[in-house]
Enzyme design. Sequence first.
Site, PDB file in Angstrom:
ATOM      1  N   GLU A   4      40.181  81.540  61.590  1.00  0.00           N
ATOM      2  CA  GLU A   4      39.712  80.352  62.323  1.00  0.00           C
ATOM      3  C   GLU A   4      39.162  79.263  61.429  1.00  0.00           C
ATOM      4  OE1 GLU A   4      39.572  83.244  63.606  1.00  0.00           O
ATOM      5  OE2 GLU A   4      40.336  83.019  65.634  1.00  0.00           O
ATOM      6  N   HIS A  43      32.737  87.637  74.286  1.00  0.00           N
ATOM      7  CA  HIS A  43      33.926  86.885  74.684  1.00  0.00           C
ATOM      8  C   HIS A  43      33.690  86.026  75.917  1.00  0.00           C
ATOM      9  CE1 HIS A  43      35.717  89.862  71.999  1.00  0.00           C
ATOM     10  NE2 HIS A  43      36.794  89.115  71.962  1.00  0.00           N
TER      11      HIS A  43
END
Lengths: 392, 359
Positions: free
Chosen positions: B89, B158
């Site tokens: 990322e 998440h």
Amino acid sequence: MRKMLAAVSRVLSVVAQKPASRVLVASRHFANDATFEIKKCDLHRLEEGPPVTTVLTREDGLKYYRMMQTVRRMELKADQLYKQKIIRGFCHLMLLPMQEACCVGLEAGINPTDHLITAYRAHGFTFTRGLSVREILAELTGRRGGCAKGKGGSMHMYAKNFYGGNGIVGAQVPLGAGIALACKYNGKDEVCLTLYGDGAANQGQIFEAYNMAALWKLPCIFICENNRYGMGTSVERAAASTDYYKRGDFIPGLRVDGMDILCVREATKFAAAYCRSGKGPILMELQTYRYHGHSMSDPGVSYRTREEIQEVRSKSDPIMLLKDRMVNSNLASVEELKEIDVEVRKEIEDAAQFATADPEPPLEELGYHIYCNDPPFEVRGANQWIKFKSIS
Amino acid sequence: MAVAAVLVRRPLEQVSGLLRRRFHRTAPAALQVTVRDAINQGMDEELERDEKVFLLGEEVAQYDGAYKVSRGLWKKYGDKRIIDTPISEMGFAGIAVGAAMAGLRPICEFMTFNFSMQAIDQVINSAAKTYYMSGGLQSVPIVFRGPNGASAGVAAQHSQCFAAWYGHCPGLKVVSPWSSEDAKGLIKSAIRDNNPVVVLENELMYGVPFELPSEAQSKDFLIPIGKAKIERQGTHVTIVAHSRPVGHCLEAATVLSKEGIECEVINLRTIRPMDIETIEASVMKTNHLVTVEGGWPQFGVGAEICARIMEGPAFNFLDAPAVRVTGADVPMPYAKILEDNSVPQVKDIIFAIKKTLNI
């Protein structure tokens, strides 16, 4: 005696004559170019490296000399202004060690249409990429005439094909790989030089950038400027492997003498040619030597003698190195180079004058440049009644 | 006789039915489009329109997108424009920002915004602040998009909502679509915008179909960033929400309508720059305010709305303190009963509305 007098009068007449006639004299007296031996680069995953000899023309030599002196003097001036508290905040200079050969040598190896990005020790690159000393010093002093209008300061200067000036250690490396991606995407044969230091070399995102650059064959030259210290931490204390040119693993690398501008130039030309041929990224480690303590507050004499420092300084000073080469090969005279010194000093003085006299940016512009290409809007100040206009 | 009448009546009905249908067919047909397909269409149209636009992220190409949002795009545009990245990322977000600095127009997908935390330095320090720091020299025309906030049973790491975190930063634009129309119009505006735009989608909304009005079917349909939409007119209370909770608010409004309470439901659409004027105008009409969001209460979107209402003309029109409905102040638990009670439900919104109306 007469011979000496004749020589003296010749020198004096050379100095006294107008530039046009001096050029005539010069072409009579000086060589057009000279060949020099340069250090062989250590190679990683490369069969061949850059050449070990190179030709330096008189014109290029004078240009490099002037540029390096300008960077040196500009940084010395910044140092002075910082001590006078006219420059605030961060001011990372290229003085210790002397990294002028890096920025001038790199520029000599690429085209103006290529791209360059570095970290926060960026003033020299800002200059070699095309901005004036005036705009750079005025940005350091936070004035409206600064290249970022006083909004950025030392670490945030931008120019055409120069992407700063980045304050977060290591973040500029994926950015550079992204610029290389754009180069490849546009298909224009341009490359991106992506610089970082030996300290930054341990950042994880750099390895992520290595991986993607190699996977996608991005025309990115990763350049590690190794000055042996990451702030106060020596390379031995920070890195399990100090062979920075090998740290790209699957990316070929070379280790270059960063104090010799010709070595840097040849290595850069070699690396750029490699990238332009579509083979993917390459890594260059520029070795610069620490002859001094980390910063101005550490004179570095407690563990070394002054003579030793002087000796290393004279052996490692990239400007002295170039000067000696040029004078000894009759590419230029000592006087000529001294004149360049005088001109450079004047240029820096004028720029410093401007940088100190120019007013700060107007308060009304505090809210400007939040968004690009947007209609004007209001920005909140320190309380709800203080509003600043924001214009793109 | 009766049989004959029937024989005549049926065809007459059929004829009038035909006439009716033909009459409706001349009016533009609304399409049922899921949020997922709306985003897909928006990206497709912008990729086609401007060759500098490209998409990168994990699984966006050959997998058709982790949530199938980029389905078909790689097949259509190929490796150059739709790029699968390794799981890096920070690296690929930085690469995307660099590409934007060099003049391309990347769409950088985070598989969920939870993973954007690994790259947040690139979003804030390299993207958001650069135009300002450079004195207007260096723009960063990039879009960061992906699902944000709670999903179903994916637990704490998440499920975080990043509206408040990204909404905090000057230099960024942050949008949060609810419907298909929102999603399509906002992603297109985001891609055409020369600034870094964070598009906070919602995984649970991807599969929800909405009627896409005809104007939203045009290739130049854009929704302006920075304008809220009044989804439902009302007189008694202003409800402001963004993303999935907008649907819950409309449900609550329907329930309350039967009790004679008319809610004005505002779909924020943009978190930053926030359209506080629309909220103020509404509060000045209804005299009551309830904010609804999925994120945590502290320093959240609702907190900002309340603060700004206090600072503006609408404060004097409030008949009761403004009230916030938010996610519970806990990391998201896994067990269904716990998760259900960690996000704002319709009953919680109704309760809050009644409380503020003192009913």
